[in-house]
Design a protein around this motif. Structure first.
Motif, short mmCIF file in Angstrom:
data_model
loop_
_atom_site.label_atom_id
_atom_site.label_comp_id
_atom_site.label_asym_id
_atom_site.label_seq_id
_atom_site.Cartn_x
_atom_site.Cartn_y
_atom_site.Cartn_z
N SER A 1 0.81 -1.22 0.00
CA SER A 1 0.00 0.00 0.00
C SER A 1 0.84 1.27 0.00
O SER A 1 0.46 2.27 -0.62
N PHE B 1 -7.17 -3.89 -2.87
CA PHE B 1 -7.39 -2.82 -1.89
C PHE B 1 -8.84 -2.37 -1.78
O PHE B 1 -9.34 -2.16 -0.66
N ALA B 2 -9.54 -2.21 -2.89
CA ALA B 2 -10.93 -1.75 -2.81
C ALA B 2 -11.83 -2.77 -2.12
O ALA B 2 -12.60 -2.41 -1.22
N PRO B 3 -11.78 -4.06 -2.48
CA PRO B 3 -12.66 -5.04 -1.81
C PRO B 3 -12.33 -5.22 -0.33
O PRO B 3 -13.23 -5.41 0.49
N THR B 4 -11.06 -5.17 0.01
CA THR B 4 -10.66 -5.43 1.39
C THR B 4 -10.63 -4.18 2.25
O THR B 4 -10.56 -4.27 3.48
N LYS B 5 -10.65 -3.01 1.59
CA LYS B 5 -10.60 -1.72 2.30
C LYS B 5 -9.33 -1.60 3.17
O LYS B 5 -9.34 -0.95 4.22
N LEU B 6 -8.26 -2.21 2.69
CA LEU B 6 -6.99 -2.14 3.42
C LEU B 6 -6.35 -0.77 3.31
O LEU B 6 -5.57 -0.37 4.17
N PRO C 1 -6.92 3.30 0.92
CA PRO C 1 -7.72 4.05 -0.06
C PRO C 1 -7.07 4.03 -1.45
O PRO C 1 -6.61 5.05 -1.96
N ASP D 1 -7.46 2.25 -5.46
CA ASP D 1 -8.32 1.52 -6.39
C ASP D 1 -7.71 1.52 -7.78
O ASP D 1 -6.82 2.33 -8.08
N GLN E 1 -10.22 -8.49 -9.59
CA GLN E 1 -10.91 -7.89 -8.46
C GLN E 1 -12.21 -8.64 -8.14
O GLN E 1 -12.58 -8.78 -6.97
N THR F 1 -12.37 -12.35 -0.33
CA THR F 1 -12.68 -11.53 0.84
C THR F 1 -13.86 -12.11 1.62
O THR F 1 -13.85 -12.14 2.85
N GLN G 1 -13.86 -13.44 5.49
CA GLN G 1 -14.79 -12.89 6.47
C GLN G 1 -15.79 -13.93 6.98
O GLN G 1 -16.72 -13.60 7.70
#
Length: 328
Positions: free
Chosen positions: A83, A109-114, A116, A118, A314, A321, A325
């Protein structure tokens, strides 16, 4: 040598910019791209030196430098599961002087929100290589095949460990899908990159690693490590006897592209210059041979094709993801 703007001095000694030069100064940065590059290009690699992304990038940029008649400086900006490197590139000026290796970890990064970050934050100019993660064990391990490992893991739920580059990252994603299909519970342990994963498996700190072919080759040749299964659609060119994970009975194919990325908004002329140069590198047999020596295949894809591939990845990462979860 590319020429810069000229200044002229009047008979009275005052300094002025010639009419032609003034006209050039008035146009947009895109028009100036005809002389690109006029200074060194900084190229960000989001993983450590010596790892898969680093060696792939250095192999490509060695030839790309010749085609653009410029200098490319590799900067390994590591940390945060890539990141930090992506954020550094995202925030850079989109003038073509900051590029990066866009690869299969970007879509996470977008699916996991690790972070900001994309796909839409970047421009994609051309692909250059593709590879897949490979499962590796110590040569003295009791597991000769993937099925051997699966049977053992079923008898020891939650006890077997697997080294990955980062949780939810490019080496971990296919493992998650494979483990679900195989019906096993393996514990993932994150490392900074391929060199660190090699150290972990050699030291007996993990049972398996999900890495890349090239970083492990020296240890395989020394008889210390053994390849167990490849996540590509076909075996690596230099190791055709390694079974794919799919051929071993688990329908998982996970291929990781590498390409030229840049912060969104790069002038079109700059992108065209880089894309044309990339096409010339693709056609260079020495480059293709160099990729083969790294366990890589040529990825002769346009920027749009690279973007679409990342977008498709993605979709797969969304599934990964959900599994992480606790979803089905």
């Amino acid at each position: 040598m590319k020429k810069g703007l000229k200044t002229f001095r009047s008979s009275t000694g005052s300094l002025f910019v010639g009419a032609a030069a003034a006209a050039v100064l008035a146009v947009s940065g895109a028009a100036l791209a005809k002389d690109y590059p006029t200074k060194p290009v900084s190229w960000i690699v989001t993983w450590p030196a010596g790892g898969g992304a680093d060696t792939a990038t250095r192999t490509f940029t060695k030839y790309l430098e010749k085609e653009i008649d410029g200098t490319i400086v590799i900067n390994n900006v590591v940390g945060g599961g890539a990141s930090i490197g992506y954020m550094t590139a995202k925030q850079a000026r989109p003038d073509g002087y900051t590029l990066l290796t866009a690869q299969g970890d970007l879509p996470k990064f977008a699916p996991t929100k690790l972070a900001p970050i994309d796909i839409k934050d970047f421009d994609f100019i051309a692909g250059f290589a593709v590879q897949s993660p490979i499962l590796i064990v110590r040569a003295d391990s009791p597991w000769k095949t993937l099925k051997d490992f699966v049977e053992d893991a079923k008898k020891n739920p939650g006890k077997r460990t697997i080294g990955v580059s980062d949780i939810g990252g490019v080496h971990h994603q296919p493992v998650i899908l494979w483990a679900k299909l195989a019906g096993i519970d393996v514990r993932a342990i994150a490392h900074d990159g391929s060199p660190q994963m090699n150290a972990a498996i050699l030291g007996g700190h993990v049972d398996v690693i999900s890495s890349y072919v090239r970083p492990a080759v020296p240890y395989v040749k020394e008889g210390k490590l053994r390849f167990l299964g490849y996540f590509g659609s076909n075996p690596p060119a230099d190791y055709p006897d390694i079974p794919t994970v799919k051929a071993s009975g688990y329908d998982v194919v996970w291929e990781q592209p590498y390409g030229i990325g840049a912060p969104a908004g790069v002038p079109e002329d700059v992108k065209k210059t880089l894309a044309a140069a990339a096409e010339k590198v693709w056609a260079n047999p020495e480059f293709v041979k160099g990729l083969g020596n790294l366990g890589l295949d040529l990825y002769a894809k346009s920027g749009q094709e690279l973007k679409e591939s990342l977008q498709q990845m993605q979709v797969g990462i969304v599934e990964v993801t959900k599994i992480l979860q606790g979803g089905k």
